[in-house]
Design an enzyme around this catalytic site. Structure first.
Site, PDB file in Angstrom:
ATOM      1  N   ALA A 100      21.391 -37.439 -14.198  1.00  0.00           N
ATOM      2  CA  ALA A 100      22.139 -36.612 -13.249  1.00  0.00           C
ATOM      3  C   ALA A 100      21.249 -36.037 -12.156  1.00  0.00           C
ATOM      4  O   ALA A 100      21.684 -35.191 -11.376  1.00  0.00           O
ATOM      5  CB  ALA A 100      22.850 -35.476 -13.986  1.00  0.00           C
ATOM      6  N   CYS A 101      20.004 -36.491 -12.081  1.00  0.00           N
ATOM      7  CA  CYS A 101      19.046 -35.945 -11.115  1.00  0.00           C
ATOM      8  C   CYS A 101      18.775 -36.961 -10.020  1.00  0.00           C
ATOM      9  O   CYS A 101      18.585 -38.151 -10.287  1.00  0.00           O
ATOM     10  CB  CYS A 101      17.742 -35.583 -11.824  1.00  0.00           C
TER      11      CYS A 101
END
Length: 324
Positions: free
Chosen positions: A173-174
């Site tokens: 999710a980064c």
């Protein structure tokens, strides 16, 4: 510098010395306590909440509560202690956090574990916070991060950190690596190796875990604990809404630096996504333990220490052989 990531490495088996994989001991001492497995859910609002923190603590797992309801953290510590459970919280480095540390001391509500949770942890301000916490709450086990280099590990340890968290932007999710050009995306496992060689204290490998075998690889290259986000986000106990698409169930998962978390599009280095719904986290953690027991058997030992001794080969993305 030799760089590689999880999909680039295969560990080499040794002669098995146990009759059953169930004999393998996956426990790890981290700070003042010993936990069932070297796995901790990411301290993200889309991964952990208080109910899950209670269940983890009751069942022998390490947890770190996120810092996104800062006004509730003191009461959270008190509620955990009222249940005779350990308290593990996250803090940042803003000025108000110093007042919070003072409040914990004044209320004699001292968490057993405190994680300083900053995207770029190799910072004078993180060092200052480590020193302040260790002065005010000397019995708390302080983890500081996130970092990517041996120099950062040395600086944070020298400031008083009891553990460091390694990983800048490798998580699913980064998008730090895309937005800034910096990070350990694509070489996270090599970063763990480099940092562990410099470390005198435990390391948490944070981010980039896609398969259970990556836990064993993290241990091989020096991690005491492995922080996992996306693989532990889609469970019944996880926060986030269940969404059904074409008869398949998913749960929301978002990064701590995402627009969803921040509530505004400002310095965004994370994103929101859907992850498959997996049922109870109990079953996933049990599977992780069983797979780690198998890893220990392949390592030719009886506990996690055996994994740290095995040889490995670099195969450069050929492990999956088109299976994914």
């Amino acid at each position: 510098m030799e760089t590689f990531d999880y999909d680039d490495i295969q560990l080499i088996p040794n002669k098995c010395v146990i009759k059953s994989r169930k004999e393998a001991d996956t426990s790890i001492q981290f700070g003042p306590r010993t936990f069932k497995i070297p796995v901790v859910p990411a301290n993200m609002e889309s991964v952990i909440d208080e109910d899950l923190a209670v269940w983890l603590a009751q069942n022998g797992y390490y947890y770190v509560m996120h810092r996104f309801q800062p006004e509730d953290r003191l009461a959270f510590v008190q509620r955990m202690h009222d249940r005779r459970l350990f308290a593990s919280i996250s803090v940042g480095i803003k000025d108000a956090e110093y007042d919070f540390i003072d409040q914990l001391k004044a209320e004699q509500s001292v968490p057993e574990y405190i994680t300083i949770d900053v995207a770029h942890g190799h910072s004078d301000f993180v060092i200052k916070m480590i020193q302040y916490i260790k002065k005010q709450l000397p019995t708390s086990f302080v983890t500081a991060g996130n970092v990517a280099t041996p120099e950062a590990v040395r600086d944070l340890e020298n400031a008083g950190a009891d553990a460091t968290k390694v990983g800048v932007g490798p998580g699913k999710a980064c998008i730090t690596k895309l937005k800034t050009g910096f990070g350990t995306g694509g070489w996270q496992l090599a970063a763990i190796r480099l940092c562990a060689k410099a470390a005198r204290k435990p390391i948490i490998a944070d981010g980039g875990i896609r398969h259970n075998g990556d836990i064993a690889k993290s241990v091989r290259f020096g991690a005491s604990m492995v922080m996992i986000g996306s693989m532990l986000a889609g469970h019944l106990e996880s926060p986030g809404h269940v969404i059904t698409i074409d008869s398949k169930q998913y749960k929301q998962y978002w990064g701590s630096a995402s627009e969803v978390q921040k509530g505004a599009y400002r310095n965004v280095e994370g994103k929101q996504m859907l992850v498959p719904f997996h049922g109870s986290i109990k079953d996933t953690l049990q599977e992780m333990q069983e797979d780690l027991q198998s890893s220990i058997s392949y390592a030719g030992g009886r506990d996690l220490e055996a994994i740290r001794k095995v040889d490995y080969v670099i195969v450069k993305n050929s492990i999956l052989n088109g299976d994914y």
